[in-house]
Each structure stands twice: as structure tokens, then as C-alpha cells.
Enzyme design. Structure first.
Site, mmCIF file in Angstrom:
data_model
loop_
_atom_site.group_PDB
_atom_site.id
_atom_site.type_symbol
_atom_site.label_atom_id
_atom_site.label_comp_id
_atom_site.label_asym_id
_atom_site.label_seq_id
_atom_site.Cartn_x
_atom_site.Cartn_y
_atom_site.Cartn_z
ATOM 1 N N HIS A 93 36.797 40.905 28.676
ATOM 2 C CA HIS A 93 37.103 42.302 28.994
ATOM 3 C C HIS A 93 35.802 43.092 28.902
ATOM 4 C CE1 HIS A 93 38.549 46.343 28.919
ATOM 5 N NE2 HIS A 93 38.243 46.519 27.643
ATOM 6 N N HIS A 95 33.564 46.921 30.143
ATOM 7 C CA HIS A 95 33.580 48.275 30.695
ATOM 8 C C HIS A 95 32.457 48.310 31.743
ATOM 9 C CE1 HIS A 95 35.398 50.051 26.698
ATOM 10 N NE2 HIS A 95 36.138 49.084 27.223
ATOM 11 N N TYR A 120 33.994 33.880 47.568
ATOM 12 C CA TYR A 120 33.835 33.608 46.132
ATOM 13 C C TYR A 120 34.616 34.585 45.258
ATOM 14 C CZ TYR A 120 31.029 29.658 47.055
ATOM 15 O OH TYR A 120 30.644 28.421 47.483
HETATM 16 ZN ZN ZN Z 1 37.946 48.278 26.597
#
Ligand code: ZN
Length: 222
Positions: A93, A95, A120
């Protein structure tokens, strides 16, 4: 792979992602599912650029901390994707700027956040779902991910960032990178009338590489 090697891999990929500016400050987190059902997870308030292998959180199958620092607060994002995607071994995860920017555009289809721009992208990230904005730590975001029923290995959280699963840490990292680069391409080409891959070209990729794309489920082998 040994526990020590896996911890080193998390630190190595974390530093690589951080140093390329793909997640700033102490944002972003990485998790790995272990053979015994437990996990290794990056700690809360830790920068991915400066992880210490010995301080990575080791959790058991029920999410209890066995050793290391307190795990990331964003653990519900990870559990929701693991629970619904049985094949997932690792989740990243971030940002990352272009993927976050994409989530704020008005035309984004929540069941196909990006058009089929490159082979891809489809081969590594598949198609990408977009879930609405939730305040960080709101448990409802996990319900939104569960609502996708495991059909997507890559999910964008609106105004926040991508959550991407892979069958290895390397696969999850590479898929996250493809998603970020494809979001960047989309932003570069937006309103320029670009030529995306045609349905026939997407079908050809799906067949040749056995891709499991949510939009192709009706025509797939299942
Ligand atoms: Zn986050």
C-alpha cells in the site's frame, strides 16, 4: 525463503519504493503472509525508506503481535484483501502521487479505474477498482474492499492511494509500480484522444497469458 530473508526483502523493496518517491514520509506499508498463516507487517509510523528487519511486526494468524514493533494502523486494508483473495501472499500500500491523482478525476469508472493502456499493466496489475474515500482508520474501508469479493488484485482508495496484492512480494511491488506508471500515462494523455488497446488486443492478452480480468469473467473459463 527464511524469515530473515523475507524481512530483508521487505526492507529492500520498501527502501527502493521510498527512494524513488513512490510514498513520502512514513506513509505506505507492506505485508507478507507466511506459511503458518501469520504475517510480517511494516510497523506503524515507520518510513519505508528506513525499515529495520528486526523491528518488523510479526503477527500470528489471528493478528496478534508476536514480536517487533506495533504494526501499521492500516492493517484492515491488508486483511480485507487477504480474506477475499486466497492467492495473495503479499500486499503493498502506497501514497503514490499519480495513482492518488487518478482517484480524484470525475470520469473514473470504479470497476475499471484505468483503461487498457499497456499489456504490462493488464498482466501485472490486472484491472483496478476504486473505492470511495474513508477517513484513515475507518473500518468501513475494509468492508468496501471485501465488497469487491476478491475480483481485483489492485484497488485504489479515493484521495489516499493504491492497495495491491501479489502472489509474492516482488509481484505485488511490480504490480504497484505498473499501476503508478499507468496512472501517470493516463494523466499525460488525458484529453489528447489516445489510442488504448482494443477489445481484441485485450482478449488476445487474456487468452495468451491466462489473465483473470474482472471484466472478462463472463467469457472466462470459470
Ligand atoms: Zn495509507
Amino acid at each position: 525463503m527464511s524469515d530473515a530473508r523475507l524481512r530483508e526483502e521487505i526492507c529492500r523493496y520498501g527502501r527502493s519504493l521510498f527512494e524513488r518517491g513512490l510514498t513520502p514520509g512514513s506513509s505506505g506499508n507492506i505485508s507478507l503472509r507466511l506459511e503458518d498463516g501469520g504475517w510480517l507487517v511494516t510497523p506503524t509510523n515507520a518510513s519505508l525508506g528506513f525499515l529495520d528487519p528486526a523491528r518488523i511486526s510479526r503477527l500470528d494468524g489471528e493478528g496478534r503481535l508476536l514480536s517487533g514493533d506495533k504494526p501499521t494502523k492500516e492493517i484492515p486494508l491488508h486483511t480485507a484483501l487477504y480474506d477475499t483473495r486466497g492467492s495473495a501472499r503479499a500486499i503493498v500500500h502506497l501514497h503514490s502521487t499519480h495513482a492518488v491523482a487518478l482517484t480524484m478525476l470525475p470520469e473514473i469508472d470504479p470497476r475499471a479505474a484505468l483503461p487498457p493502456m499497456t499489456p504490462y499493466y493488464l498482466m501485472r496489475a490486472g484491472e483496478t477498482a476504486l473505492v470511495p474515500y474513508y477517513r484513515p482508520g475507518d473500518p468501513a474501508v475494509a468492508d468496501a474492499i471485501r465488497g469487491l469479493a476478491g475480483k481485483y488484485s489492485s484497488v485504489l482508495l479515493a484521495n489516499h492511494g493504491p492497495v495491491v496484492a501479489g502472489d509474492s512480494l516482488e509481484a505485488a511491488v511490480f504490480a504497484t509500480e505498473e499501476l503508478e506508471e499507468t496512472a501517470k500515462l493516463y494523466l499525460l494523455l488525458r484529453n489528447l484522444n489516445p489510442r488504448y488497446l482494443s477489445p481484441a488486443q485485450v482478449n488476445d492478452l487474456t487468452k495468451t497469458f491466462g489473465l483473470d480480468l474482472p471484466s472478462h469473467h463472463d467469457h472466462g473459463h470459470d
